[in-house]
Design a protein around this motif. Structure first.
Motif, PDB file in Angstrom:
ATOM      1  N   UNK A  94      45.337  41.641  24.470  1.00 35.13           N
ATOM      2  CA  UNK A  94      45.928  41.711  25.987  1.00 35.13           C
ATOM      3  C   UNK A  94      46.856  40.873  26.149  1.00 35.13           C
ATOM      4  N   UNK A  95      47.362  41.026  27.392  1.00 35.33           N
ATOM      5  CA  UNK A  95      48.656  40.230  27.413  1.00 35.33           C
ATOM      6  C   UNK A  95      48.533  39.083  28.694  1.00 35.33           C
ATOM      7  N   UNK A  96      49.214  38.087  28.703  1.00 38.72           N
ATOM      8  CA  UNK A  96      49.170  37.087  29.774  1.00 38.72           C
ATOM      9  C   UNK A  96      50.588  36.719  30.420  1.00 38.72           C
ATOM     10  N   UNK A  97      50.694  36.869  31.926  1.00 39.67           N
ATOM     11  CA  UNK A  97      51.883  36.615  32.373  1.00 39.67           C
ATOM     12  C   UNK A  97      51.739  35.465  33.185  1.00 39.67           C
ATOM     13  N   UNK A  98      52.613  34.419  33.140  1.00 38.65           N
ATOM     14  CA  UNK A  98      52.471  33.108  33.661  1.00 38.65           C
ATOM     15  C   UNK A  98      53.610  32.952  34.463  1.00 38.65           C
ATOM     16  N   UNK A  99      53.413  32.676  36.004  1.00 40.02           N
ATOM     17  CA  UNK A  99      54.440  32.452  36.975  1.00 40.02           C
ATOM     18  C   UNK A  99      54.120  31.178  37.615  1.00 40.02           C
ATOM     19  N   UNK A 100      55.389  30.707  38.266  1.00 40.13           N
ATOM     20  CA  UNK A 100      55.188  29.565  39.408  1.00 40.13           C
ATOM     21  C   UNK A 100      55.854  29.801  40.241  1.00 40.13           C
ATOM     22  N   UNK A 101      55.384  29.295  41.454  1.00 39.54           N
ATOM     23  CA  UNK A 101      55.947  29.527  42.961  1.00 39.54           C
ATOM     24  C   UNK A 101      55.769  28.352  43.684  1.00 39.54           C
ATOM     25  N   UNK A 102      57.053  27.688  44.212  1.00 40.89           N
ATOM     26  CA  UNK A 102      56.788  26.598  45.373  1.00 40.89           C
ATOM     27  C   UNK A 102      57.172  25.396  44.601  1.00 40.89           C
ATOM     28  N   UNK A 129      48.317  34.815  35.352  1.00 45.10           N
ATOM     29  CA  UNK A 129      48.301  33.451  35.737  1.00 45.10           C
ATOM     30  C   UNK A 129      49.427  32.552  36.540  1.00 45.10           C
ATOM     31  N   UNK A 130      49.039  32.371  37.868  1.00 51.18           N
ATOM     32  CA  UNK A 130      50.094  31.953  38.681  1.00 51.18           C
ATOM     33  C   UNK A 130      49.693  30.434  39.273  1.00 51.18           C
ATOM     34  N   UNK A 131      50.683  29.712  39.356  1.00 52.47           N
ATOM     35  CA  UNK A 131      50.625  28.434  39.963  1.00 52.47           C
ATOM     36  C   UNK A 131      51.439  28.206  41.067  1.00 52.47           C
TER      37      UNK A 131
END
Length: 223
Positions: free
Chosen positions: A123-131, A166-168
């Motif tokens: 599988x794949x995991x995409x990690x992003x942050x916002x703010x 996965x988003x923070x």
């Protein structure tokens, strides 16, 4: 979820809380991982030192370049294993109370392990942050365990070849971690998510799961 039967002092039969049993198992696994990592680290360090000595000697031998190429490959693999062991030690080492950090830092500390597990499951995991991320006071060990539990639960429900997002997000003085599959949602909640919910309460946060999305919220300044 299975239940554990025990007998109290009066002789009556009681049912142990399965989430408490799961938390105890996780604590035991942490101690075992710490002990195992230390057992591996010493011989691994010895192998790295001896390999460096061997490489220097091969460099002085005529025609040793071909063998030296293989020792360089071994060195790279030993370095990779060493970094994995260091990661295990960081995750299993007890913390000394709460400390100031951000949810982003906590996620990034476990992201390498998450990516390894994702590749194992194809599988794949995409990690992003916002703010902007608010700083919080929290125990690093329980916070990292919460994040790992939520991600691993989501990966178990993720079909092969799919992507986990996965988003923070930082907003209104709190930081929110969301974990969601790219297509159809997986199981709403597994054992790990239940344990994560209990741990979140202990650090002043919240965890919930709905429609395949797992969420972890940490208000700023919580101990």
């Amino acid at each position: 979820m299975s239940e554990t039967i025990r007998t109290d002092t009066s002789g009556a039969i009681a049912v142990a809380d399965p989430l408490a049993v799961r938390a105890n198992k996780l604590e035991l696994l942490e101690r075992l991982a710490d002990a195992l990592a230390h057992e591996i680290k010493n011989p691994l360090h010895s192998m790295v030192i001896n390999l460096e000595v061997l490489k220097r000697r091969l460099g002085r031998i005529p025609g040793g370049d071909e063998v030296l190429r293989y020792t360089n490959v071994l060195g790279e693999e030993l370095d990779r294993v060493s970094r994995r062991v260091e990661l295990l030690l960081r995750l299993s080492r007890p913390d000394r109370g709460s400390e100031e950090t951000t949810l982003t830092e906590l996620v990034e500390e476990v992201m390498e392990l998450v990516q390894l597990e994702a590749r194992h499951r194809e599988a794949r995991v995409e990690y992003n942050t916002e703010g902007a991320m608010a700083r919080v006071r929290v125990g690093r060990q329980p916070a990292r365990q919460i994040i790992l539990n939520l991600v691993l639960d989501a990966l178990e429900a993720l079909p092969s070849g799919e992507t986990l997002h996965v988003t923070v997000r930082g907003e209104d003085g709190r930081s929110t971690l969301t974990i969601q599959a790219s297509t159809a949602p997986g199981a709403t909640q597994g054992d790990r998510t239940g344990v994560a919910s209990l741990l979140a309460e202990s650090v002043g946060g919240q965890v919930w799961a709905q429609d395949g999305t797992r969420t972890f919220v940490l208000p700023s300044g919580r101990a």
